[in-house]
Scaffold this active site. Structure first.
Site, PDB file in Angstrom:
ATOM      1  N   ARG A 294      52.006  37.974  42.870  1.00 33.46           N
ATOM      2  CA  ARG A 294      52.155  39.128  42.089  1.00 33.46           C
ATOM      3  C   ARG A 294      51.991  40.215  42.454  1.00 33.46           C
ATOM      4  O   ARG A 294      53.493  40.653  42.209  1.00 33.46           O
ATOM      5  CB  ARG A 294      50.765  38.350  41.300  1.00 33.46           C
ATOM      6  N   TYR A 429      58.299  33.015  39.070  1.00 31.80           N
ATOM      7  CA  TYR A 429      57.543  32.887  40.312  1.00 31.80           C
ATOM      8  C   TYR A 429      56.372  34.065  40.198  1.00 31.80           C
ATOM      9  O   TYR A 429      56.034  34.486  39.383  1.00 31.80           O
ATOM     10  CB  TYR A 429      58.143  34.005  41.771  1.00 31.80           C
ATOM     11  N   GLU A 430      55.182  32.692  40.178  1.00 34.93           N
ATOM     12  CA  GLU A 430      53.680  33.175  40.558  1.00 34.93           C
ATOM     13  C   GLU A 430      53.424  32.970  38.903  1.00 34.93           C
ATOM     14  O   GLU A 430      52.520  34.480  38.331  1.00 34.93           O
ATOM     15  CB  GLU A 430      53.563  34.914  41.349  1.00 34.93           C
ATOM     16  N   GLY A 431      53.389  32.573  37.947  1.00 36.15           N
ATOM     17  CA  GLY A 431      53.309  32.523  36.579  1.00 36.15           C
ATOM     18  C   GLY A 431      54.431  33.555  36.028  1.00 36.15           C
ATOM     19  O   GLY A 431      54.508  34.324  36.231  1.00 36.15           O
ATOM     20  N   GLN A 436      51.828  36.545  32.420  1.00 40.63           N
ATOM     21  CA  GLN A 436      51.672  37.378  33.184  1.00 40.63           C
ATOM     22  C   GLN A 436      51.064  38.432  31.207  1.00 40.63           C
ATOM     23  O   GLN A 436      49.909  39.154  31.808  1.00 40.63           O
ATOM     24  CB  GLN A 436      52.325  38.413  33.688  1.00 40.63           C
TER      25      GLN A 436
END
Length: 572
Positions: A294, A429-431, A436
């Site tokens: 992240r 990406y990545e959540g 977030q």
């Protein structure tokens, strides 16, 4: 304009904004002296400028392709990757026990920022490997560590993460990939994963997949997920890749951007795997990799924003159009008020986002070096802000870069559009950035807002110390922190998570704006006299920071009027 790594900006932020010197004082990072860090930044900058940046356009025009089940990468990517690996950059922050440099994560974050600006499509490969290295260091058995870490750190092998399935995206707990014990510590992995970045290549000896799967009779949801190491080629006890595992690249996605980075559908048919961590403890192990990633994705957005800004600035200085208000000027469009506004917005946002991300990285380093809870809480709180704001800035700045180019920005030959196409996925990406923000207002505030309030106290204290030198800027920054404090108090008092989630995204952005103004004020304080950093700080504080007021108004509205809008109202 060729990309130029902003090494001086990193050095300034380390020295004056985020306090990297704190890491030098710890036993863990005692050898990472200022001279060493400066040399590393300069060396990485040269690599980015001379070797990696020329590959960016090639990767866009000559995409990775799948030929007879084998991924063929863009021209020059193999040589670029070899330069990254040979320089030791993949394992820069990894344990020295297995061949890494043991540098602060903050230094690696700066290097990743530069590499992202130079060629994001290629940089994704080492970034994923770095995340896998960290996950194995924390969770793998000694046998797996000894077998895989030296090869991953050296770059001989590369790593991936396999989470997503067609019916399990953000809801990872819905995955259906199965793992069955075969005895002797081996498992058979069966299932299909999608959106696997760099699932294969033609320049590393092996590709190592970390795969989330479910054991028989495992609990439902995320509590029943385990993590497995599943290599493309099964290594022997000496680490020599042997027979091919029963997995294959089914297809490559045709993406909006990042054409040089192969994103695959990957199929596992009873493939051999070895568990990493405990049974049903896969999410804990994978989150180690994801949290690393992240922050890595945050600086992907920031790095591309830097490149887009440089590209736009060069064009604005050279392009002459119309009459400008600058007496004796060149007639270049940089002299027009609106173009100047866009360029100042771009540059000031990049500096703010970069400062936040590097502050997060320093907190990670200090947490690892000292074990102190306050540092770890700070890092956890800053991670979703860094990721969402950094990637939002990447998108906004790259889009603004197209606007600076005018009609030529929409013509592919200028290269301006590639930045926008490449960076857009980083907000997913990545959540996603919405996830977030939800994480920020929920899990990261389970402490009642303590971590948030400590940060705001730091902002206010610094503003107080700046009042004599910059009374107007300091007053505005202090007032913004106080307004944010009041909104945070309201937020943590809401028991209904939908009230928090309804304003989560604007809350995160408001927090980022306040932290960005804090960084800009510190930059002005560190500058002798009225210089470029002071002028940029004044622009950010006077023109961009006031947006936080409207954002926080959105936050405090809660869910009522939002959910009063029905699906039918929206035309469903």
């Amino acid at each position: 304009m060729p990309y130029r790594a902003p090494t001086a900006d990193f050095q300034f932020i380390f020295d004056n904004i985020v306090g990297l010197e704190q890491t030098y004082a710890t036993e863990k990072f005692a050898e990472a002296t200022p001279d060493v860090v400066e040399a590393i930044l300069l060396e990485a900058g040269k690599l980015c400028d001379d070797v990696i940046a020329p590959l960016n356009r090639i990767g866009d025009l000559e995409p990775a392709r799948l030929e007879n089940g084998v991924v063929r990468t863009s021209t020059g990517f193999a040589q670029g990757y070899a330069a990254i690996a040979d320089g030791g950059w993949i394992g820069a922050a990894a344990s020295e026990e297995f061949g890494g440099m043991g540098l602060p994560f903050a230094v690696l974050t700066a290097v990743n920022d530069m590499m992202s600006g130079a060629c994001l499509a290629l940089q994704l490969n080492p970034l994923l490997t770095q995340g896998q290295i960290e996950a194995l260091e924390h969770h793998a058995s000694d046998t797996i560590k000894a077998l895989y870490l030296p090869k991953l750190i050296s770059g001989e092998w590369s790593g991936t993460m396999n989470l997503t399935e067609s019916a399990a995206g953000s809801d990872v707990g819905a995955l259906s990939t199965k793992a069955v014990s075969m005895g002797d510590g081996e498992y058979a992995i069966t299932g299909e994963k999608i959106y696997i970045s760099w699932a294969d290549n033609d320049f590393t000896q092996n590709v190592c997949h970390l795969v989330l799967a479910r054991l028989p009779d495992a609990p439902a949801g995320t509590r029943g997920i385990s993590l497995f190491m599943v290599p493309k080629l099964i290594p022997d006890e000496n680490g020599v890749p042997g027979i091919a595992n029963t997995l294959k690249v089914v297809s490559l996605e045709h993406k909006t951007g990042l054409h040089g980075s192969p994103t695959a559908v990957l199929s596992f048919d009873g493939a051999k795997g070895w568990i990493v961590g405990q049974e049903n403890g896969g999410m804990k192990a994978m989150f180690t990799m994801m949290n690393n990633a992240r922050l890595g994705v945050a600086v992907e957005g920031i790095g591309v924003a830097e490149a887009a800004f440089q590209h736009a600035l060069a064009y604005a200085v050279e392009r002459k159009q119309g009459r400008t208000p600058v007496e004796g000027g060149s007639g270049a469009i940089v002299e027009h008020a609106d173009v100047r506004r866009m360029l100042a917005t771009m540059k000031s946002q990049v500096f703010a986002a970069r400062s936040i991300a590097l502050s997060c990285a320093v907190a990670i380093d200090m947490g690892n070096a000292t074990g102190e809870a306050d540092w770890r809480d700070r890092a956890a709180f800053l991670t979703p802000i860094s990721k969402a704001y950094g990637t939002d800035v990447g998108i906004e700045v790259s889009t603004m870069g197209v606007q600076v180019h005018g009609g030529m920005g929409y013509v592919e030959e200028t290269g301006a559009g590639q930045f926008t196409r490449d960076v857009r996925v980083t907000a997913i990406y990545e959540g996603t950035n919405g996830i977030q923000a939800m994480d920020l207002v929920a899990r990261k505030m389970m402490d009642g807002g303590d971590a948030a309030f400590r940060l705001l106290e730091e902002v206010e204290n610094n503003a107080e110390s700046a009042r004599g030198q910059f009374p107007q800027m300091a007053g505005a920054v202090w007032a913004s922190a106080e307004t944010l404090r009041e909104a945070t108090e309201w937020l943590v008092s809401q028991d209904d998570m939908s009230d928090r989630f309804s304003g989560a995204v604007p809350f995160l952005k408001a927090f980022a704006l306040v932290l960005g103004s804090h960084a800009h004020l510190k930059a002005a304080m560190a500058e002798e006299g009225e210089g470029p950093r002071t002028r940029l700080a004044r622009f950010y504080v006077k023109r961009l920071l006031p947006e936080h007021v409207a954002l926080l108004q959105h936050v405090r509205e809660g869910k009522k009027d939002l959910f009063a809008i029905t699906a039918e109202d929206l035309g469903a």
